[in-house]
Structures are given as structure tokens and as C-alpha cells.
Design a protein around this motif. Sequence first.
Motif, PDB file in Angstrom:
ATOM      1  N   MET A  38       0.865  -1.180   0.000  1.00 14.88           N
ATOM      2  CA  MET A  38       0.000   0.000   0.000  1.00 14.88           C
ATOM      3  C   MET A  38       0.901   1.229   0.000  1.00 14.88           C
ATOM      4  N   SER A  39       0.511   2.234  -0.747  1.00  9.29           N
ATOM      5  CA  SER A  39       1.248   3.497  -0.735  1.00  9.29           C
ATOM      6  C   SER A  39       0.749   4.340   0.443  1.00  9.29           C
ATOM      7  N   PRO A  40       1.472   5.387   0.801  1.00  9.43           N
ATOM      8  CA  PRO A  40       0.988   6.264   1.868  1.00  9.43           C
ATOM      9  C   PRO A  40      -0.392   6.846   1.554  1.00  9.43           C
ATOM     10  N   GLU A  41      -0.623   7.157   0.293  1.00  4.61           N
ATOM     11  CA  GLU A  41      -1.921   7.706  -0.116  1.00  4.61           C
ATOM     12  C   GLU A  41      -3.031   6.680   0.082  1.00  4.61           C
ATOM     13  N   GLU A  42      -2.739   5.421  -0.225  1.00  9.17           N
ATOM     14  CA  GLU A  42      -3.735   4.362  -0.041  1.00  9.17           C
ATOM     15  C   GLU A  42      -4.037   4.141   1.441  1.00  9.17           C
ATOM     16  N   VAL A  43      -3.024   4.280   2.276  1.00  7.99           N
ATOM     17  CA  VAL A  43      -3.232   4.158   3.725  1.00  7.99           C
ATOM     18  C   VAL A  43      -4.165   5.268   4.200  1.00  7.99           C
ATOM     19  N   ILE A  44      -3.902   6.485   3.764  1.00  6.12           N
ATOM     20  CA  ILE A  44      -4.744   7.618   4.153  1.00  6.12           C
ATOM     21  C   ILE A  44      -6.175   7.415   3.664  1.00  6.12           C
ATOM     22  N   GLN A  45      -6.328   6.956   2.430  1.00  6.08           N
ATOM     23  CA  GLN A  45      -7.666   6.695   1.898  1.00  6.08           C
ATOM     24  C   GLN A  45      -8.380   5.614   2.702  1.00  6.08           C
ATOM     25  N   PRO A  98       4.942   7.936  12.059  1.00  3.65           N
ATOM     26  CA  PRO A  98       5.598   7.615  13.326  1.00  3.65           C
ATOM     27  C   PRO A  98       4.707   6.852  14.309  1.00  3.65           C
ATOM     28  N   ASP A  99       3.394   7.109  14.248  1.00  2.00           N
ATOM     29  CA  ASP A  99       2.456   6.405  15.129  1.00  2.00           C
ATOM     30  C   ASP A  99       1.053   6.494  14.540  1.00  2.00           C
ATOM     31  N   TRP A 100       0.131   5.752  15.136  1.00  2.00           N
ATOM     32  CA  TRP A 100      -1.242   5.695  14.633  1.00  2.00           C
ATOM     33  C   TRP A 100      -1.890   7.076  14.646  1.00  2.00           C
ATOM     34  N   GLN A 101      -1.696   7.828  15.716  1.00  2.00           N
ATOM     35  CA  GLN A 101      -2.318   9.145  15.832  1.00  2.00           C
ATOM     36  C   GLN A 101      -1.859  10.074  14.711  1.00  2.00           C
ATOM     37  N   SER A 102      -0.607  10.010  14.346  1.00  2.00           N
ATOM     38  CA  SER A 102      -0.094  10.818  13.239  1.00  2.00           C
ATOM     39  C   SER A 102      -0.784  10.461  11.920  1.00  2.00           C
ATOM     40  N   ALA A 103      -0.987   9.180  11.705  1.00  3.52           N
ATOM     41  CA  ALA A 103      -1.668   8.729  10.481  1.00  3.52           C
ATOM     42  C   ALA A 103      -3.107   9.227  10.456  1.00  3.52           C
ATOM     43  N   VAL A 104      -3.782   9.130  11.592  1.00  6.42           N
ATOM     44  CA  VAL A 104      -5.176   9.603  11.687  1.00  6.42           C
ATOM     45  C   VAL A 104      -5.239  11.100  11.442  1.00  6.42           C
ATOM     46  N   GLU A 105      -4.368  11.856  12.093  1.00  3.64           N
ATOM     47  CA  GLU A 105      -4.364  13.302  11.926  1.00  3.64           C
ATOM     48  C   GLU A 105      -4.108  13.692  10.474  1.00  3.64           C
ATOM     49  N   LYS A 106      -3.201  13.007   9.819  1.00  2.00           N
ATOM     50  CA  LYS A 106      -2.914  13.283   8.410  1.00  2.00           C
ATOM     51  C   LYS A 106      -4.134  12.979   7.527  1.00  2.00           C
ATOM     52  N   SER A 107      -4.862  11.934   7.864  1.00  2.00           N
ATOM     53  CA  SER A 107      -5.996  11.523   7.031  1.00  2.00           C
ATOM     54  C   SER A 107      -7.215  12.420   7.201  1.00  2.00           C
TER      55      SER A 107
END
Length: 56
Positions: free
Chosen positions: A5-12, A45-54
Motif C-alpha cells: 500500500m502506498s501512503p496515499e492508499e493508507v490515508i484513503q 511515526p504512530d497511529w495518531q499521526s496517520a489519523v491526523e494526516k488523514s
Amino acid sequence: MDVNMSPEEVIQSIQQLHKETGDLNKKKVKKSHPEVMRHALHYFPDWQSAVEKSIS
């Protein structure tokens, strides 16, 4: 780890989970969608960062 998965796919994927369930609790996502969690922690870096970015 096999990264398919790409970073964009993770965010999606996180956005889709939020839309469908409204719940992005780390333990629940890790249990119900482990591949999303694994890839999110690979790119962020962590789950919260991924959520905030998304949701920003």
C-alpha cells in the motif's frame, strides 16, 4: 514486511474506515484491519499521526 500500500492508499483507507464506522480506535482498527494498521505504522511515526494526516 511486504509493503503493498502506498501512503496515499493508507490515508484513503483510514478515511474510509472513519466514514464507515466513525471509530478510529487503535485497538479496534488493529484487530479489524491489521493491514491498514501495519502500513500506517510503516509510513507514519504512530497511529495518531496517520489519523491526523488523514482527517486534515
